[in-house]
Enzyme design. Structure first.
Site, mmCIF file in Angstrom:
data_model
loop_
_atom_site.group_PDB
_atom_site.id
_atom_site.type_symbol
_atom_site.label_atom_id
_atom_site.label_comp_id
_atom_site.label_asym_id
_atom_site.label_seq_id
_atom_site.Cartn_x
_atom_site.Cartn_y
_atom_site.Cartn_z
ATOM 1 N N ASP A 78 52.178 44.016 32.819
ATOM 2 C CA ASP A 78 52.300 43.797 34.263
ATOM 3 C C ASP A 78 52.242 42.322 34.635
ATOM 4 O OD1 ASP A 78 49.636 43.607 33.534
ATOM 5 O OD2 ASP A 78 49.020 45.394 34.607
ATOM 6 N N ASN A 86 38.755 51.932 38.665
ATOM 7 C CA ASN A 86 39.270 53.134 39.338
ATOM 8 C C ASN A 86 40.169 53.974 38.424
ATOM 9 O OD1 ASN A 86 41.663 51.712 39.182
ATOM 10 N ND2 ASN A 86 41.948 51.481 41.390
ATOM 11 N N HIS A 146 42.830 52.836 36.671
ATOM 12 C CA HIS A 146 44.230 52.425 36.497
ATOM 13 C C HIS A 146 44.490 51.925 35.078
ATOM 14 C CE1 HIS A 146 43.282 48.083 38.079
ATOM 15 N NE2 HIS A 146 43.347 48.040 36.767
ATOM 16 N N GLU A 183 48.148 52.542 39.715
ATOM 17 C CA GLU A 183 46.947 52.820 40.494
ATOM 18 C C GLU A 183 46.817 54.321 40.771
ATOM 19 O OE1 GLU A 183 44.709 50.680 40.882
ATOM 20 O OE2 GLU A 183 45.253 48.927 42.055
HETATM 21 C C1 F6R Z 1 46.044 44.006 32.802
HETATM 22 C C2 F6R Z 1 46.054 45.405 33.242
HETATM 23 C C3 F6R Z 1 44.883 46.040 33.888
HETATM 24 C C4 F6R Z 1 43.541 45.663 33.253
HETATM 25 C C5 F6R Z 1 42.397 46.334 34.004
HETATM 26 C C6 F6R Z 1 41.055 45.941 33.423
HETATM 27 O O1 F6R Z 1 47.279 43.650 32.226
HETATM 28 O O2 F6R Z 1 47.051 46.025 33.079
HETATM 29 O O3 F6R Z 1 45.045 47.442 33.839
HETATM 30 O O4 F6R Z 1 43.546 46.057 31.906
HETATM 31 O O5 F6R Z 1 42.437 45.970 35.346
HETATM 32 O O6 F6R Z 1 40.843 44.584 33.618
HETATM 33 P P1 F6R Z 1 39.633 43.823 32.922
HETATM 34 O O7 F6R Z 1 39.885 43.865 31.453
HETATM 35 O O8 F6R Z 1 39.708 42.423 33.458
HETATM 36 O O9 F6R Z 1 38.388 44.543 33.311
#
Ligand code: F6R
Length: 242
Positions: free
Chosen positions: A68, A137, A139, A144
């Protein structure tokens, strides 16, 4: 099938995952890796840099595809995911930058950017390993919680909980982009293996959703229960409910 392993430290998680990548890339030099940003993969990226510098992994033929990118910030912005990947991994290993793909969130024509990314995924996929973190959450990528989920690359409005979680990387929550371009669930589910890394108690609820047998679009990570080969690497805090 989901295999869960629990470790004391992020370094132990990184050491374990590093060996999985080393084995794959040594056996398959043209391996295709789905990659993630955020805090969760940083220790692993440090380990991969060490392994590359010790000449134990050669990235010269490896292809990468990131999950992403934020919409509306330049790729040179310190919080863009292209910048993150260059800083945390690509600038320090012998990968060819042309072989690294991150969605384009800077263009006016986001629909075209989504099609373009889907074409790249079709050309280079299926991925050998898709690396994931998970949002508080539930995702994955920026898919989401929602009534329906998308299997293709698309634009996503980020939830308040995601903006709050990511505000730590910006000067204020107002500066966090509210939209992202993200891979859909399709390539994640088609990848040969998924490795999910989660640490800290804030992830414990999302991780629990991997163990219930319930598939719920309001908790996208729960779909991994349908994947044949998922390795979940946790610290004890994230493993609180498993
Ligand atoms: C990042 C992504 C997100 C993160 C998630 C957890 O490329 O796709 O899904 O993996 O938000 O983020 P952290 O590791 O910062 O807790």
């Amino acid at each position: 099938m989901i295999e869960i392993k629990v470790f004391e430290t992020q370094q132990e998680i990184a050491a374990y995952a590093g060996e999985v990548y080393k084995k794959l890339i040594n056996e398959k030099p043209h391996a295709v890796l789905g990659l993630a940003t955020g805090s969760s993969p940083i220790s692993l990226y440090k380990r991969l840099i060490e392994l590359n510098q010790a000449k134990e992994i050669d990235f010269s033929n490896v292809v990468t595809v990131n999950l992403d990118e934020y919409v509306g910030i330049e790729s040179t912005h310190s919080q863009s995911y292209r910048y993150f990947m260059n800083e945390q991994l690509f600038n320090h290993i012998n990968i060819s930058k042309e072989n690294t793909h991150v969605p384009n969130g800077q263009t006016q024509d986001l629909e075209h950017a989504c099609h373009e990314y889907e074409e790249i995924i079709d050309q280079v996929g299926p991925f050998d390993i898709q690396l994931l973190g998970v949002g508080v959450n539930g995702h994955i990528g920026f898919n989401e919680p929602s009534l329906t989920l998308n299997s293709l690359t698309h634009i996503e409005d980020l939830k308040t909980s995601t903006l709050e979680a990511n505000a730590r990387f910006f000067d204020s929550i107002e500066q966090v982009p509210t939209k992202a371009i993200t891979m859909g669930l399709g390539p994640i589910m088609k990848s040969k293996q998924v490795i999910l890394i989660a640490t800290g108690e804030s992830k414990a609820n999302a991780i629990k959703a991997l163990t219930t047998g319930i598939i719920d679009p309001q908790c996208p990570v729960s779909f991994l229960q349908l994947h044949p080969n998922v390795l979940v690497l946790l610290d004890t805090a994230a493993a609180k409910y498993v």
